[in-house]
Motif scaffolding. Structure first.
Motif, short mmCIF file in Angstrom:
data_model
loop_
_atom_site.label_atom_id
_atom_site.label_comp_id
_atom_site.label_asym_id
_atom_site.label_seq_id
_atom_site.Cartn_x
_atom_site.Cartn_y
_atom_site.Cartn_z
N THR A 131 0.84 -1.26 -0.16
CA THR A 131 -0.12 0.10 0.07
C THR A 131 0.76 1.37 -0.09
O THR A 131 2.05 1.08 0.48
CB THR A 131 -0.86 0.07 1.09
N ASP A 132 0.25 2.34 -0.53
CA ASP A 132 1.07 3.53 -0.63
C ASP A 132 1.31 4.20 0.84
O ASP A 132 1.56 5.38 0.97
CB ASP A 132 0.49 4.54 -1.47
N ALA A 133 0.54 3.56 2.00
CA ALA A 133 0.73 3.94 3.29
C ALA A 133 1.95 3.98 3.97
O ALA A 133 2.29 4.14 5.02
CB ALA A 133 -0.33 3.31 4.13
N GLY A 134 2.92 3.21 2.95
CA GLY A 134 4.16 2.93 3.49
C GLY A 134 4.51 1.46 4.06
O GLY A 134 5.60 1.36 4.90
N TYR A 135 3.83 0.36 3.65
CA TYR A 135 4.25 -0.86 4.27
C TYR A 135 3.91 -1.85 3.30
O TYR A 135 2.97 -1.60 2.36
CB TYR A 135 3.55 -0.92 5.95
N TYR A 136 4.33 -3.08 3.47
CA TYR A 136 3.70 -4.22 3.00
C TYR A 136 3.76 -5.37 3.94
O TYR A 136 4.03 -5.28 4.88
CB TYR A 136 4.70 -4.35 1.63
N VAL A 137 2.85 -6.49 3.31
CA VAL A 137 2.61 -7.71 4.11
C VAL A 137 2.96 -8.73 3.35
O VAL A 137 2.82 -8.66 2.02
CB VAL A 137 1.21 -7.78 4.75
N ASP A 138 3.57 -9.68 3.92
CA ASP A 138 3.77 -11.27 3.17
C ASP A 138 3.56 -12.22 3.91
O ASP A 138 4.12 -12.36 5.28
CB ASP A 138 5.24 -11.23 2.86
N THR A 139 2.50 -13.09 3.80
CA THR A 139 2.01 -13.84 4.97
C THR A 139 2.91 -15.26 4.94
O THR A 139 2.97 -15.96 6.10
CB THR A 139 0.53 -14.61 4.42
N ALA A 140 4.04 -15.32 4.03
CA ALA A 140 4.89 -16.27 4.05
C ALA A 140 6.34 -15.86 4.85
O ALA A 140 7.08 -16.52 5.30
CB ALA A 140 5.20 -16.91 2.74
N ASN A 141 6.33 -14.77 4.99
CA ASN A 141 7.27 -14.07 5.96
C ASN A 141 6.74 -12.86 6.84
O ASN A 141 7.46 -11.72 6.60
CB ASN A 141 8.66 -13.56 4.84
N TRP A 142 6.29 -13.28 7.79
CA TRP A 142 5.44 -12.48 8.56
C TRP A 142 6.43 -11.72 9.75
O TRP A 142 7.46 -12.39 10.11
CB TRP A 142 4.53 -13.00 9.36
N THR A 143 6.39 -10.39 9.90
CA THR A 143 7.17 -9.77 11.06
C THR A 143 6.59 -8.94 12.03
O THR A 143 5.12 -8.80 11.81
CB THR A 143 8.20 -8.82 10.24
N ASP A 144 7.09 -8.52 13.16
CA ASP A 144 6.02 -7.93 14.17
C ASP A 144 5.89 -6.50 13.48
O ASP A 144 4.86 -6.04 13.72
CB ASP A 144 7.22 -7.32 15.25
N GLU A 145 6.48 -5.95 12.66
CA GLU A 145 6.23 -4.61 11.85
C GLU A 145 5.10 -4.68 11.01
O GLU A 145 3.88 -4.10 11.34
CB GLU A 145 7.37 -4.07 10.90
N MET A 146 4.93 -5.99 10.37
CA MET A 146 3.69 -6.14 9.64
C MET A 146 2.38 -6.28 10.75
O MET A 146 1.31 -6.00 10.30
CB MET A 146 3.86 -7.52 8.74
N LYS A 147 2.50 -7.13 11.62
CA LYS A 147 1.43 -7.37 12.44
C LYS A 147 1.08 -5.96 13.00
O LYS A 147 -0.17 -5.81 13.10
CB LYS A 147 2.24 -8.10 13.88
N GLU A 148 1.88 -4.96 13.15
CA GLU A 148 1.55 -3.49 13.74
C GLU A 148 0.89 -2.79 12.68
O GLU A 148 -0.20 -2.28 12.90
CB GLU A 148 2.82 -2.99 14.34
#
Length: 207
Positions: A131-148
């Motif tokens: 997204t252009d909100a400044g983050y991405y997600v990858d369900t195969a490589n999850w991180t604490d930042e993605m969680k937040e």
């Protein structure tokens, strides 16, 4: 329809690796199909003094190992003004997003049109979203930042001031939780292999 080939793997994990890079066996792209863009319009008046215009299109990539990647591209503008003459269109860019769904698929050729194939795609085994909100997600490589960053927020709106307040947050502790909540339902997609086109499909998401 005449079934021409089976595109599927016994192990979803093997299919996922093959379609997403870094795999033991490199999958070969055998078809890429794009849909026409779809326009939708939302008028927020009289509650809110603005309106939204959204453009969405899909790209369907098929690989020789029985996997697919379906990309949904969406852009939203508010206060879009298109003049009667000239090309000086105006609008406020609001949101852009790319959602990529990976999984396995099978195909059947249409009996009446040899250029038409109907693909049955599985529910996704992996989602990668930007997204252009400044983050991405990858369900195969999850991180604490993605969680937040990917947490769903519930808002309370003040109709008088137009302000909004966060009243609740739903976080996804793992990629599996996010995948389960955001996944698509198994469906069919129709492509024309001669025109490299895809019939736009409104995807159904899990409840």
């Amino acid at each position: 329809m005449k079934k021409t080939k089976l595109l599927g793997l016994g192990l979803a994990s093997v299919a996922l690796l093959a379609s997403c890079g870094g795999q033991a066996k490199e999958a070969k792209l055998v078809g890429s199909y794009i849909s026409a863009a779809q326009l939708s319009y939302s008028n927020m008046r009289p509650t809110y003094n603005y309106y939204l215009t959204n453009y969405t299109f899909e790209v369907f990539d098929v690989y020789d190992d029985g996997t697919y990647c379906l990309t949904v591209s969406s852009s939203t503008f508010s206060a879009l003004i298109i003049p009667e003459t000239g090309n000086d269109a105006q609008g406020n860019e609001r949101d852009n997003s790319l959602w990529k769904y990976y999984g396995t698929c099978t195909s059947e050729q249409d009996d009446l049109d040899p250029d038409t194939y109907v693909y049955t795609i599985s529910a996704a085994t992996r989602i990668v979203a930007s997204t252009d909100a400044g983050y991405y997600v990858d369900t195969a490589n999850w991180t604490d930042e993605m969680k937040e960053k990917a947490a769903d927020k519930q808002y309370e709106y003040n109709a008088e001031t137009g302000s909004q307040t966060v009243v609740g947050t739903k976080e996804y502790a793992t990629g599996e939780e996010f995948l389960a909540a955001k996944n698509i339902v198994s469906t069919t997609l129709t492509v024309n292999v001669g025109a490299y086109s895809l019939d736009y499909k409104v995807l159904e998401h899990v409840k």
